[in-house]
Design an enzyme around this catalytic site. Structure first.
Site, PDB file in Angstrom:
ATOM      1  N   ASN A 257      13.709  53.268  -7.253  1.00 22.66           N
ATOM      2  CA  ASN A 257      13.326  54.354  -6.351  1.00 22.66           C
ATOM      3  C   ASN A 257      13.568  55.670  -7.082  1.00 22.66           C
ATOM      4  O   ASN A 257      14.707  56.121  -7.208  1.00 22.66           O
ATOM      5  CB  ASN A 257      14.168  54.250  -5.075  1.00 22.66           C
TER       6      ASN A 257
ATOM      7  N   ARG B 246       9.214  52.094  -5.385  1.00 21.01           N
ATOM      8  CA  ARG B 246       8.870  52.804  -4.152  1.00 21.01           C
ATOM      9  C   ARG B 246       7.930  53.946  -4.500  1.00 21.01           C
ATOM     10  O   ARG B 246       8.226  54.763  -5.376  1.00 21.01           O
ATOM     11  CB  ARG B 246      10.129  53.370  -3.505  1.00 21.01           C
TER      12      ARG B 246
ATOM     13  N   HIS C 237       8.380  56.794   5.797  1.00 26.13           N
ATOM     14  CA  HIS C 237       9.547  55.936   6.068  1.00 26.13           C
ATOM     15  C   HIS C 237       9.122  54.510   6.407  1.00 26.13           C
ATOM     16  O   HIS C 237       9.856  53.774   7.069  1.00 26.13           O
ATOM     17  CB  HIS C 237      10.391  56.444   7.268  1.00 26.13           C
TER      18      HIS C 237
ATOM     19  N   GLY D 155      15.673  62.905   6.594  1.00 21.88           N
ATOM     20  CA  GLY D 155      14.361  62.921   7.236  1.00 21.88           C
ATOM     21  C   GLY D 155      14.441  62.062   8.488  1.00 21.88           C
ATOM     22  O   GLY D 155      15.219  61.113   8.521  1.00 21.88           O
TER      23      GLY D 155
ATOM     24  N   ARG E 267      13.939  70.131   7.688  1.00 19.29           N
ATOM     25  CA  ARG E 267      12.510  70.260   8.045  1.00 19.29           C
ATOM     26  C   ARG E 267      12.361  70.564   9.530  1.00 19.29           C
ATOM     27  O   ARG E 267      13.105  70.030  10.359  1.00 19.29           O
ATOM     28  CB  ARG E 267      11.765  68.959   7.724  1.00 19.29           C
TER      29      ARG E 267
ATOM     30  N   GLU F 245      15.679  49.535   2.847  1.00 15.05           N
ATOM     31  CA  GLU F 245      14.331  49.785   2.329  1.00 15.05           C
ATOM     32  C   GLU F 245      14.067  48.940   1.088  1.00 15.05           C
ATOM     33  O   GLU F 245      12.947  48.500   0.849  1.00 15.05           O
ATOM     34  CB  GLU F 245      14.172  51.280   2.030  1.00 15.05           C
TER      35      GLU F 245
HETATM   36  P1  ADP Z   1      18.651  60.052   3.568  1.00 15.63           P
HETATM   37  O1  ADP Z   1      17.490  60.320   4.468  1.00 15.63           O
HETATM   38  O2  ADP Z   1      18.885  61.106   2.543  1.00 15.63           O
HETATM   39  O3  ADP Z   1      18.736  58.626   3.056  1.00 15.63           O
HETATM   40  P2  ADP Z   1      20.808  59.258   5.290  1.00 15.63           P
HETATM   41  O4  ADP Z   1      20.073  58.147   5.910  1.00 15.63           O
HETATM   42  O5  ADP Z   1      21.968  58.951   4.424  1.00 15.63           O
HETATM   43  O6  ADP Z   1      19.877  60.267   4.523  1.00 15.63           O
HETATM   44  O7  ADP Z   1      21.307  60.211   6.486  1.00 15.63           O
HETATM   45  C1  ADP Z   1      21.973  61.398   6.256  1.00 15.63           C
HETATM   46  C2  ADP Z   1      22.400  61.980   7.584  1.00 15.63           C
HETATM   47  O8  ADP Z   1      23.270  61.042   8.230  1.00 15.63           O
HETATM   48  C3  ADP Z   1      23.154  63.285   7.485  1.00 15.63           C
HETATM   49  O9  ADP Z   1      22.719  64.194   8.478  1.00 15.63           O
HETATM   50  C4  ADP Z   1      24.586  62.860   7.787  1.00 15.63           C
HETATM   51  O10 ADP Z   1      25.300  63.895   8.386  1.00 15.63           O
HETATM   52  C5  ADP Z   1      24.345  61.747   8.787  1.00 15.63           C
HETATM   53  N1  ADP Z   1      25.545  60.912   8.967  1.00 15.63           N
HETATM   54  C6  ADP Z   1      26.108  60.050   8.105  1.00 15.63           C
HETATM   55  N2  ADP Z   1      27.248  59.549   8.644  1.00 15.63           N
HETATM   56  C7  ADP Z   1      27.401  60.108   9.865  1.00 15.63           C
HETATM   57  C8  ADP Z   1      28.349  60.014  10.918  1.00 15.63           C
HETATM   58  N3  ADP Z   1      29.413  59.222  10.820  1.00 15.63           N
HETATM   59  N4  ADP Z   1      28.151  60.739  12.032  1.00 15.63           N
HETATM   60  C9  ADP Z   1      27.096  61.553  12.145  1.00 15.63           C
HETATM   61  N5  ADP Z   1      26.150  61.687  11.200  1.00 15.63           N
HETATM   62  C10 ADP Z   1      26.295  60.983  10.068  1.00 15.63           C
END
Ligand code: ADP
Length: 398
Positions: A7, A88, A177, A207, A236, A379
Site C-alpha cells: 500500500n 492497493r 474505502h 477519512g 475534509r 483492507e
Molecule cells: P486512517 O484513515 O488514517 O487509517 P484510522 O482508521 O487509524 O485512520 O483512524 C484515525 C482516527 O481514529 C483518528 O481520528 C483517531 O483519533 C481515531 N481514534 C483512534 N483511537 C481512538 C479512540 N480510542 N477513541 C476515539 N478515536 C480514536
C-alpha cells in the site's frame, strides 16, 4: 501460497506478507518518510527490526522494503511461497471494476486515471513500477478502492448535472474505502450467518465513508466523484452546499487551489475545532469544556446520523449497522451517540456491551431486531482475496 500486499501512500509504504489460506499475517512492515531520515519497521512473529534510511520517494521506499525481504535472512526464509504482489490502487475509474493483473496496457490505463486521483494514483503507480523492477518474475495485481462501488445503480451513481457533462467528463459517484467496505460485508455476513442482509457500514477513520449493501452488493455510498464528499472527516469538509463554493470564488476570490487545500486539509474536525483532527483529542477537550471541540463532535455526529437515516431509506431498513476504522472501532462515546434515536429503525444499543466491546463484537441488545457490529477492518485481506481470485482466473495456483 503467500501474497505480498503493498500500500504505497504519499509518505508511507505499508506492506504485509499474508498466507492466502490461513489469512495470517506473517510479516508486517512500514517505511515512513514523513521525517528525515525515513524510518522502517518490520515485524515477523516475535522478531522486530527497525532502522533509519535515506528515502525520499515512494519508489525508494518500495525498493527498500522489498530489498529488506530479499536481504534479511530471517525475512527471506519466510518469503518462500510468494505467488504475487497485490497493490492497493485508489482509483479504478470505469476502466477497472475488479482487481487486474498488471500489464503494460493496464499501466497505460492507470496513467489515464491519474487525472481523477492526482494525489493517489501516480504514487500507487510508482509503487507498482518499483515492485516490478525489484521482483520482475512475480505477478503484480492491482486492487481498487473504487471497485466495490462499481455496482451502484444508475440512480445512485448519477449526479443531478447536465448529462453531457457526466458522459464527457466521466462524472459519477465512484465511492472509496471499498477495500474496507468489502471486508466488512464479508465479515458481517459470516458473523450473522447469512448473506441476504441490508447492511449500513460506517468506516470512520481519518477519512470517513458510509456504504449501503444489499445481499452483499453495494447499492449506495457517501463518497462521490472524489473522496471529499459525504461525512465530515478529520480534515475534509464532507458535503457542502455547492453554491457556497461559487460564493467563495466570487466574493472571496478563492482559486481552485485554495479551495482544494481548504476543503481537503483545513476543514472537517480540524477546521471546526481549530484544535485537532484527532477524535481522541477532541473528546478530551470537549470533556474539559472546550466548546468548539464540542461543536465539532456534534457536527460530525449530526451528519453521521443523518446519513445512516438516508441510507436506511435507500435499503428499506437495516439488518445490521457496522462500525469500523479508528473511530468506529475505538470510540465508545461516538458509537453511543451515533445510535441515539435510531431505535425507530430497530437498532437498540446494549450500553454495557458497547463499553466493554473488543472488536469483532455485536453490541446490540438481545431483543434488538437489527444488529450493531463493531468490526476491525482488514483492507489487506480484501487485497489478498482479490489477488488470489485474479491468479486463479488465470489458472495459476492461488
Ligand atoms: P486512517 O484513515 O488514517 O487509517 P484510522 O482508521 O487509524 O485512520 O483512524 C484515525 C482516527 O481514529 C483518528 O481520528 C483517531 O483519533 C481515531 N481514534 C483512534 N483511537 C481512538 C479512540 N480510542 N477513541 C476515539 N478515536 C480514536
Amino acid at each position: 501460497v503467500q501474497i505480498l500486499v503493498v500500500n504505497t501512500g504519499s509518505s508511507t509504504v505499508k506492506f504485509s506478507l499474508v498466507d492466502s489460506t490461513s489469512e495470517q499475517v506473517q510479516i508486517a512492515g512500514q517505511v515512513d518518510w514523513s521525517d528525515h531520515p525515513a524510518q522502517m519497521q518490520v515485524r515477523c512473529g516475535s522478531e522486530h527490526y527497525s532502522g533509519k534510511y535515506a528515502v525520499n520517494s515512494p519508489r525508494e521506499a518500495v525498493q527498500l522494503a522489498l530489498g529488506q525481504l530479499d536481504e534479511n535472512p530471517v525475512l527471506k526464509a519466510r518469503c518462500s511461497a510468494v505467488a504475487a504482489v497485490g497493490h492497493r490502487v485508489v482509483h479504478g475509474g470505469t476502466l477497472f471494476q475488479a482487481g487486474v493483473r498488471i500489464t503494460d496496457e493496464v499501466k497505460r490505463g492507470l496513467k489515464q486515471l491519474c487525472d481523477l486521483a492526482p494525489l493517489h494514483n501516480p504514487i500507487n503507480l510508482e509503487g507498482i513500477e518499483a515492485a516490478q523492477h525489484a521482483w520482475p518474475g512475480i505477478p503484480q495485481v492491482a486492487v481498487f478502492d473504487t471497485a466495490f462501488h462499481a455496482t451502484l445503480p444508475a440512480a445512485a451513481r448519477t449526479f443531478g448535472l447536465p448529462q453531457q457533462w457526466s458522459e464527457e467528463w466521466g462524472l459519477r459517484r465512484y465511492g472509496f474505502h471499498g477495500l474496507s467496505h468489502a471486508y466488512c460485508t464479508d465479515r458481517a455476513s459470516t458473523m450473522l450467518g447469512r448473506r441476504d442482509l441490508r447492511l449500513v457500514i460506517c468506516h470512520l477513520g481519518q477519512g470517513c465513508s458510509l456504504s449501503a449493501v444489499r445481499n452483499g452488493v453495494c447499492v449506495d455510498t457517501s463518497m462521490g466523484f472524489t473522496p471529499l464528499d459525504g461525512l465530515v472527516m478529520g480534515t475534509r469538509s464532507g458535503s457542502v452546499d455547492p453554491g457556497l463554493l461559487i460564493h467563495a470564488m466570487r466574493h472571496h476570490r478563492l482559486s481552485a487551489d485554495d479551495l482544494d487545500r481548504i476543503l481537503n486539509r483545513e476543514s472537517g474536525l480540524l477546521g471546526l475545532s481549530g484544535l485537532s483532527n484527532d477524535m481522541r483529542q477532541l473528546q478530551e477537550a470537549a470533556d474539559a469544556g472546550n466548546q468548539r471541540a464540542g461543536l465539532s463532535i456534534e457536527v460530525f455526529l449530526h451528519r453521521l446520523r443523518q446519513t445512516i437515516g438516508a441510507t436506511a431509506a435507500v435499503l428499506g431498513g437495516i439488518d445490521a449497522l457496522v462500525f469500523t476504522a479508528g473511530i468506529g472501532e475505538n470510540s465508545v462515546p461516538i458509537r453511543r451517540r451515533a445510535c441515539e434515536g435510531l431505535e425507530f429503525l430497530g437498532l437498540h444499543l446494549d450500553q454495557a456491551a458497547n463499553e466493554r466491546c473488543r472488536p469483532d463484537a455485536d453490541i446490540a441488545t438481545k431483543e434488538s431486531p437489527g444488529r450493531i457490529l463493531v468490526l476491525r477492518t482488514h483492507e489487506d485481506l480484501t487485497i489478498v482475496r482479490e489477488t488470489v481470485r485474479v491468479l486463479r482466473a488465470e489458472g495459476q495456483p492461488g
